[in-house]
Design a protein around this motif. Structure first.
Motif, PDB file in Angstrom:
ATOM      1  N   ILE A  67       4.146   6.449   5.747  1.00 38.96           N
ATOM      2  CA  ILE A  67       5.406   6.291   5.162  1.00 38.96           C
ATOM      3  C   ILE A  67       6.055   7.814   4.929  1.00 38.96           C
ATOM      4  O   ILE A  67       4.628   8.553   4.732  1.00 38.96           O
ATOM      5  CB  ILE A  67       5.862   4.907   4.201  1.00 38.96           C
ATOM      6  CG1 ILE A  67       5.258   5.347   2.775  1.00 38.96           C
ATOM      7  CG2 ILE A  67       6.241   3.737   4.647  1.00 38.96           C
ATOM      8  CD1 ILE A  67       5.012   4.740   1.761  1.00 38.96           C
ATOM      9  N   VAL A  68       7.028   8.288   4.199  1.00 38.65           N
ATOM     10  CA  VAL A  68       6.992   9.487   4.007  1.00 38.65           C
ATOM     11  C   VAL A  68       8.365   9.402   2.906  1.00 38.65           C
ATOM     12  O   VAL A  68       8.585   8.483   1.868  1.00 38.65           O
ATOM     13  CB  VAL A  68       8.343  10.396   4.193  1.00 38.65           C
ATOM     14  CG1 VAL A  68       8.364  11.531   3.959  1.00 38.65           C
ATOM     15  CG2 VAL A  68       7.968  11.143   5.905  1.00 38.65           C
ATOM     16  N   ASN A  69       7.368   9.910   1.165  1.00 41.54           N
ATOM     17  CA  ASN A  69       7.779   9.493   0.158  1.00 41.54           C
ATOM     18  C   ASN A  69       7.728  10.276  -0.987  1.00 41.54           C
ATOM     19  O   ASN A  69       6.335  11.051  -1.079  1.00 41.54           O
ATOM     20  CB  ASN A  69       6.552   8.463  -0.759  1.00 41.54           C
ATOM     21  CG  ASN A  69       6.395   7.835  -1.846  1.00 41.54           C
ATOM     22  OD1 ASN A  69       7.618   8.165  -2.328  1.00 41.54           O
ATOM     23  ND2 ASN A  69       5.208   7.458  -2.532  1.00 41.54           N
ATOM     24  N   GLY A  70       8.717  11.039  -0.970  1.00 43.15           N
ATOM     25  CA  GLY A  70       9.085  12.073  -2.146  1.00 43.15           C
ATOM     26  C   GLY A  70       8.500  13.747  -1.328  1.00 43.15           C
ATOM     27  O   GLY A  70       8.047  14.531  -0.999  1.00 43.15           O
ATOM     28  N   GLY A  71       8.745  13.111   0.404  1.00 43.94           N
ATOM     29  CA  GLY A  71       8.617  14.949   1.312  1.00 43.94           C
ATOM     30  C   GLY A  71       6.924  14.696   1.605  1.00 43.94           C
ATOM     31  O   GLY A  71       6.617  15.463   2.552  1.00 43.94           O
ATOM     32  N   ALA A  72       6.199  13.479   1.397  1.00 42.56           N
ATOM     33  CA  ALA A  72       4.891  13.392   1.613  1.00 42.56           C
ATOM     34  C   ALA A  72       4.771  12.434   2.340  1.00 42.56           C
ATOM     35  O   ALA A  72       5.319  11.429   2.032  1.00 42.56           O
ATOM     36  CB  ALA A  72       4.113  13.405   0.503  1.00 42.56           C
ATOM     37  N   TYR A  73       3.778  12.954   3.882  1.00 47.67           N
ATOM     38  CA  TYR A  73       3.637  11.424   4.021  1.00 47.67           C
ATOM     39  C   TYR A  73       1.782  10.922   3.540  1.00 47.67           C
ATOM     40  O   TYR A  73       0.891  11.400   3.253  1.00 47.67           O
ATOM     41  CB  TYR A  73       3.157  12.115   5.703  1.00 47.67           C
ATOM     42  CG  TYR A  73       4.302  12.484   6.550  1.00 47.67           C
ATOM     43  CD1 TYR A  73       4.831  11.359   7.284  1.00 47.67           C
ATOM     44  CD2 TYR A  73       4.487  13.749   6.494  1.00 47.67           C
ATOM     45  CE1 TYR A  73       5.668  11.743   8.415  1.00 47.67           C
ATOM     46  CE2 TYR A  73       5.521  13.465   7.157  1.00 47.67           C
ATOM     47  CZ  TYR A  73       6.077  13.419   8.583  1.00 47.67           C
ATOM     48  OH  TYR A  73       7.122  13.690   9.198  1.00 47.67           O
ATOM     49  N   THR A  74       2.676   9.562   4.239  1.00 43.13           N
ATOM     50  CA  THR A  74       1.256   8.569   3.352  1.00 43.13           C
ATOM     51  C   THR A  74       1.680   7.355   4.049  1.00 43.13           C
ATOM     52  O   THR A  74       2.346   7.151   4.187  1.00 43.13           O
ATOM     53  CB  THR A  74       1.577   8.248   1.450  1.00 43.13           C
ATOM     54  OG1 THR A  74       0.150   8.005   1.064  1.00 43.13           O
ATOM     55  CG2 THR A  74       2.610   7.104   1.143  1.00 43.13           C
ATOM     56  N   THR A  75       0.169   6.078   3.283  1.00 43.61           N
ATOM     57  CA  THR A  75       0.646   4.701   3.991  1.00 43.61           C
ATOM     58  C   THR A  75       0.943   4.189   2.997  1.00 43.61           C
ATOM     59  O   THR A  75       0.649   4.216   1.543  1.00 43.61           O
ATOM     60  CB  THR A  75      -0.411   4.035   4.087  1.00 43.61           C
ATOM     61  OG1 THR A  75      -1.480   4.351   4.241  1.00 43.61           O
ATOM     62  CG2 THR A  75      -1.220   5.157   6.044  1.00 43.61           C
ATOM     63  N   ALA A  76       1.762   2.985   2.955  1.00 39.34           N
ATOM     64  CA  ALA A  76       1.957   1.975   3.210  1.00 39.34           C
ATOM     65  C   ALA A  76       1.243   0.447   3.382  1.00 39.34           C
ATOM     66  O   ALA A  76       1.295   0.267   4.341  1.00 39.34           O
ATOM     67  CB  ALA A  76       3.599   1.824   2.164  1.00 39.34           C
ATOM     68  N   ASP A  77       1.256  -0.739   2.398  1.00 42.92           N
ATOM     69  CA  ASP A  77       0.774  -2.025   3.073  1.00 42.92           C
ATOM     70  C   ASP A  77       1.814  -3.005   2.384  1.00 42.92           C
ATOM     71  O   ASP A  77       2.658  -2.893   1.403  1.00 42.92           O
ATOM     72  CB  ASP A  77      -0.188  -2.187   2.456  1.00 42.92           C
ATOM     73  CG  ASP A  77      -1.568  -1.767   2.718  1.00 42.92           C
ATOM     74  OD1 ASP A  77      -1.407  -1.021   4.188  1.00 42.92           O
ATOM     75  OD2 ASP A  77      -2.863  -2.300   2.094  1.00 42.92           O
ATOM     76  N   GLY A  78       1.984  -4.069   3.430  1.00 43.95           N
ATOM     77  CA  GLY A  78       3.029  -5.324   2.542  1.00 43.95           C
ATOM     78  C   GLY A  78       3.952  -5.292   3.424  1.00 43.95           C
ATOM     79  O   GLY A  78       4.865  -4.768   4.131  1.00 43.95           O
ATOM     80  N   THR A  79       5.021  -6.296   3.619  1.00 43.67           N
ATOM     81  CA  THR A  79       6.523  -6.640   4.690  1.00 43.67           C
ATOM     82  C   THR A  79       7.212  -5.741   3.149  1.00 43.67           C
ATOM     83  O   THR A  79       7.708  -5.669   4.471  1.00 43.67           O
ATOM     84  CB  THR A  79       6.628  -7.822   3.871  1.00 43.67           C
ATOM     85  OG1 THR A  79       6.265  -8.598   2.801  1.00 43.67           O
ATOM     86  CG2 THR A  79       4.800  -9.319   4.321  1.00 43.67           C
ATOM     87  N   SER A  80       6.792  -5.000   2.288  1.00 48.25           N
ATOM     88  CA  SER A  80       8.583  -4.360   2.340  1.00 48.25           C
ATOM     89  C   SER A  80       8.218  -3.345   3.330  1.00 48.25           C
ATOM     90  O   SER A  80       8.952  -2.239   3.754  1.00 48.25           O
ATOM     91  CB  SER A  80       8.236  -3.388   1.045  1.00 48.25           C
ATOM     92  OG  SER A  80       8.566  -5.316  -0.124  1.00 48.25           O
ATOM     93  N   ALA A  81       7.419  -2.509   3.809  1.00 53.76           N
ATOM     94  CA  ALA A  81       6.633  -2.043   4.968  1.00 53.76           C
ATOM     95  C   ALA A  81       7.019  -2.292   6.074  1.00 53.76           C
ATOM     96  O   ALA A  81       7.737  -1.439   7.290  1.00 53.76           O
ATOM     97  CB  ALA A  81       5.777  -1.163   4.768  1.00 53.76           C
ATOM     98  N   ALA A  82       7.026  -3.418   5.982  1.00 51.67           N
ATOM     99  CA  ALA A  82       7.270  -4.404   7.025  1.00 51.67           C
ATOM    100  C   ALA A  82       8.886  -3.959   7.904  1.00 51.67           C
ATOM    101  O   ALA A  82       9.013  -4.663   9.156  1.00 51.67           O
ATOM    102  CB  ALA A  82       7.012  -5.430   7.731  1.00 51.67           C
ATOM    103  N   SER A  83       9.554  -4.875   6.785  1.00 49.24           N
ATOM    104  CA  SER A  83      11.198  -5.168   6.912  1.00 49.24           C
ATOM    105  C   SER A  83      11.744  -3.944   7.524  1.00 49.24           C
ATOM    106  O   SER A  83      12.568  -4.464   8.710  1.00 49.24           O
ATOM    107  CB  SER A  83      11.397  -5.872   5.717  1.00 49.24           C
ATOM    108  OG  SER A  83      10.745  -6.405   5.484  1.00 49.24           O
ATOM    109  N   PRO A  84      11.724  -2.774   7.230  1.00 53.06           N
ATOM    110  CA  PRO A  84      12.628  -1.638   8.235  1.00 53.06           C
ATOM    111  C   PRO A  84      12.162  -1.040   9.083  1.00 53.06           C
ATOM    112  O   PRO A  84      13.190  -1.298   9.928  1.00 53.06           O
ATOM    113  CB  PRO A  84      12.387  -0.753   7.042  1.00 53.06           C
ATOM    114  CG  PRO A  84      11.844  -1.342   5.920  1.00 53.06           C
ATOM    115  CD  PRO A  84      11.074  -2.574   5.700  1.00 53.06           C
ATOM    116  N   MET A  85      10.625  -1.903   9.911  1.00 51.09           N
ATOM    117  CA  MET A  85      10.662  -1.116  11.114  1.00 51.09           C
ATOM    118  C   MET A  85      11.073  -2.430  11.847  1.00 51.09           C
ATOM    119  O   MET A  85      12.225  -2.108  12.483  1.00 51.09           O
ATOM    120  CB  MET A  85       9.201  -1.686  11.389  1.00 51.09           C
ATOM    121  CG  MET A  85       8.068  -0.647  11.248  1.00 51.09           C
ATOM    122  SD  MET A  85       6.446  -0.447  11.581  1.00 51.09           S
ATOM    123  CE  MET A  85       6.030  -0.925  10.607  1.00 51.09           C
TER     124      MET A  85
END
Length: 161
Positions: A67-85
């Motif tokens: 994901i991109v958070n505050g302009g920086a690339y990082t990773t996230a876990d959870g269905t909150s990351a899956a739903s947008p996909m």
């Protein structure tokens, strides 16, 4: 929304799934969920509502999602990351339909349950909890995940774009 991990996909432990104690199972779930229940009975007999609305309906990658958070690339876990996909795939399908003069898809669940070929079947994993190993993933719908990441090419054919 369920969560998966890896390639090939397996169910992600961070995701739940099961049966509602309040809401009844809708007709479009009858065949798929009934098949699952016939395969697992008497597993956890009396510990869940056999007639409840089953969830989740779909799943997507939910572990180490870039994901991109505050302009920086990082990773996230959870269905909150899956739903947008999953939502982005639906948006792409709707965009194609609207561009070709068709209406948006609307409520997808009956379409997905009657056309499981457009989804990847997740057949390994479980969702431990409540002092159990949880519901096992099997071929076809299961409360761990029917999980089913959408296969874009098959989905496009299904919705006529």
């Amino acid at each position: 929304m369920g969560g998966t991990r890896g390639v090939p996909e397996t169910s992600a432990q961070l995701s739940s799934g099961g049966f509602s104690a309040i809401f009844p199972r809708p007709p479009y779930q009858a065949a798929a969920v009934g098949n699952y229940l016939n395969r697992i009975t008497p597993l956890y007999a009396g510990r869940f509502n056999l007639n409840g609305r089953a969830f989740p309906d779909v799943a997507a990658q939910a572990v180490n999602v870039q994901i991109v958070n505050g302009g920086a690339y990082t990773t996230a876990d959870g269905t909150s990351a899956a739903s947008p996909m999953f939502a982005s795939v639906v948006a792409l399908l709707n965009d194609r339909r609207i561009a070709s003069g068709r209406s948006a898809l609307g409520f997808l669940n009956p379409l997905l349950y009657s056309n499981p070929r457009v989804l990847n079947d997740i057949t390994s994993g479980n969702n431990p909890g409540c002092g159990t190993n949880g519901f096992p993933s099997v071929s076809g719908w299961d409360p761990r995940h029917w999980s089913r990441n959408t296969q874009l090419r098959s989905s496009r054919e299904l919705v006529g774009v």
